[in-house]
Design an enzyme around this catalytic site. Sequence first.
Site, PDB file in Angstrom:
ATOM      1  N   HIS A  17      -0.268  13.367  20.767  1.00 19.09           N
ATOM      2  CA  HIS A  17       1.192  13.372  20.882  1.00 19.09           C
ATOM      3  C   HIS A  17       1.774  12.033  20.420  1.00 19.09           C
ATOM      4  O   HIS A  17       2.777  11.994  19.705  1.00 19.09           O
ATOM      5  CB  HIS A  17       1.636  13.566  22.341  1.00 19.09           C
ATOM      6  CG  HIS A  17       1.231  14.862  22.968  1.00 19.09           C
ATOM      7  ND1 HIS A  17       0.554  14.926  24.163  1.00 19.09           N
ATOM      8  CD2 HIS A  17       1.416  16.150  22.588  1.00 19.09           C
ATOM      9  CE1 HIS A  17       0.353  16.190  24.497  1.00 19.09           C
ATOM     10  NE2 HIS A  17       0.853  16.954  23.557  1.00 19.09           N
ATOM     11  N   LYS A  41       4.271  27.491  34.282  1.00 17.09           N
ATOM     12  CA  LYS A  41       3.007  26.750  34.270  1.00 17.09           C
ATOM     13  C   LYS A  41       2.889  25.907  35.531  1.00 17.09           C
ATOM     14  O   LYS A  41       3.896  25.454  36.072  1.00 17.09           O
ATOM     15  CB  LYS A  41       2.950  25.817  33.054  1.00 17.09           C
ATOM     16  CG  LYS A  41       2.694  26.532  31.734  1.00 17.09           C
ATOM     17  CD  LYS A  41       2.439  25.508  30.631  1.00 17.09           C
ATOM     18  CE  LYS A  41       2.329  26.171  29.269  1.00 17.09           C
ATOM     19  NZ  LYS A  41       2.234  25.188  28.184  1.00 17.09           N
ATOM     20  N   ARG A  90      -2.273  21.134  14.891  1.00 19.99           N
ATOM     21  CA  ARG A  90      -3.649  20.654  14.893  1.00 19.99           C
ATOM     22  C   ARG A  90      -4.527  21.489  13.980  1.00 19.99           C
ATOM     23  O   ARG A  90      -5.260  20.985  13.162  1.00 19.99           O
ATOM     24  CB  ARG A  90      -4.233  20.706  16.313  1.00 19.99           C
ATOM     25  CG  ARG A  90      -3.816  19.567  17.166  1.00 19.99           C
ATOM     26  CD  ARG A  90      -4.036  19.865  18.599  1.00 19.99           C
ATOM     27  NE  ARG A  90      -3.176  20.948  19.056  1.00 19.99           N
ATOM     28  CZ  ARG A  90      -2.962  21.262  20.300  1.00 19.99           C
ATOM     29  NH1 ARG A  90      -3.573  20.602  21.249  1.00 19.99           N
ATOM     30  NH2 ARG A  90      -2.147  22.232  20.629  1.00 19.99           N
ATOM     31  N   SER A 129      -4.025  18.385  25.880  1.00 18.43           N
ATOM     32  CA  SER A 129      -3.855  17.931  27.265  1.00 18.43           C
ATOM     33  C   SER A 129      -4.804  18.692  28.182  1.00 18.43           C
ATOM     34  O   SER A 129      -5.378  18.118  29.106  1.00 18.43           O
ATOM     35  CB  SER A 129      -2.416  18.166  27.731  1.00 18.43           C
ATOM     36  OG  SER A 129      -1.515  17.404  26.979  1.00 18.43           O
TER      37      SER A 129
HETATM   38  P1  ADP Z   1       3.160  22.860  24.531  1.00 15.95           P
HETATM   39  O1  ADP Z   1       4.484  22.259  24.245  1.00 15.95           O
HETATM   40  O2  ADP Z   1       2.757  23.879  23.501  1.00 15.95           O
HETATM   41  O3  ADP Z   1       2.925  23.265  25.942  1.00 15.95           O
HETATM   42  P2  ADP Z   1       1.926  20.232  24.360  1.00 15.95           P
HETATM   43  O4  ADP Z   1       2.844  19.546  25.256  1.00 15.95           O
HETATM   44  O5  ADP Z   1       0.473  19.982  24.602  1.00 15.95           O
HETATM   45  O6  ADP Z   1       2.042  21.778  24.273  1.00 15.95           O
HETATM   46  O7  ADP Z   1       2.240  19.826  22.857  1.00 15.95           O
HETATM   47  C1  ADP Z   1       3.507  19.567  22.348  1.00 15.95           C
HETATM   48  C2  ADP Z   1       3.426  19.538  20.835  1.00 15.95           C
HETATM   49  O8  ADP Z   1       2.474  18.576  20.407  1.00 15.95           O
HETATM   50  C3  ADP Z   1       2.985  20.840  20.189  1.00 15.95           C
HETATM   51  O9  ADP Z   1       3.674  20.979  18.971  1.00 15.95           O
HETATM   52  C4  ADP Z   1       1.518  20.641  19.952  1.00 15.95           C
HETATM   53  O10 ADP Z   1       1.054  21.432  18.855  1.00 15.95           O
HETATM   54  C5  ADP Z   1       1.498  19.173  19.586  1.00 15.95           C
HETATM   55  N1  ADP Z   1       0.196  18.559  19.850  1.00 15.95           N
HETATM   56  C6  ADP Z   1      -0.556  18.637  20.956  1.00 15.95           C
HETATM   57  N2  ADP Z   1      -1.715  17.966  20.825  1.00 15.95           N
HETATM   58  C7  ADP Z   1      -1.696  17.436  19.566  1.00 15.95           C
HETATM   59  C8  ADP Z   1      -2.621  16.655  18.799  1.00 15.95           C
HETATM   60  N3  ADP Z   1      -3.801  16.299  19.289  1.00 15.95           N
HETATM   61  N4  ADP Z   1      -2.254  16.311  17.549  1.00 15.95           N
HETATM   62  C9  ADP Z   1      -1.061  16.703  17.041  1.00 15.95           C
HETATM   63  N5  ADP Z   1      -0.167  17.456  17.701  1.00 15.95           N
HETATM   64  C10 ADP Z   1      -0.467  17.818  18.951  1.00 15.95           C
END
Ligand code: ADP
Length: 164
Positions: A17, A41, A90, A129
């Site tokens: 992130h 969630k 990703r 995460s």
């Molecule tokens: P969500 O919003 O889908 O519950 P997250 O908070 O984990 O999921 O992720 C927020 C955003 O960051 C999403 O667009 C996700 O694809 C992206 N993201 C999560 N992990 C990574 C990573 N390792 N590299 C790049 N983008 C990521």
Amino acid sequence: MKAAIYPGSFDPVTFGHLDIIRRSAEIFDELTVSVLNNKTKTPLFSVEERVKILEEATKDLPNVKIDSFSGLLIDYAKAKNVHVAIRGLRAITDFEYELQIAQTNHKLSGGRLDTMFLTTTLEYAYLSSSSVKEIASFGGDISQCVPEFVARLIYEKYGIGENG
Ligand code: ADP
């Protein structure tokens, strides 16, 4: 002024992130990273905790603001008068899901909200995460995944001390 919103669960923020945040902050004049309060969630960290963690992790980026929201992203973006949402990709598995959300948001907003995708830096492609939480819950090493202060907070949640 070009502004964007990076919405997500960030439960908690990872180096993946942070990489997307850093790179988006170079493209836009102002970036709001916004924690989604998703009632469906059960998070490890509360919205307030996630906001605090993000504030600490991005304190060296002056054009990055941290916020939270609930409800529809299009309503939140409209209230903030922002027309671009950032999402990270990703792997191909992210793509189908993200494409559907991006197209829905574009349609529902009457064409006012576009989604910009940044592809992950390869070294973070495996990071999520949920895997970080799973590794930490067994006392595994997450130092390659999250900043040190975040790792400490995660272990604390699982009742694991400094040395595992
Ligand atoms: P969500 O919003 O889908 O519950 P997250 O908070 O984990 O999921 O992720 C927020 C955003 O960051 C999403 O667009 C996700 O694809 C992206 N993201 C999560 N992990 C990574 C990573 N390792 N590299 C790049 N983008 C990521």
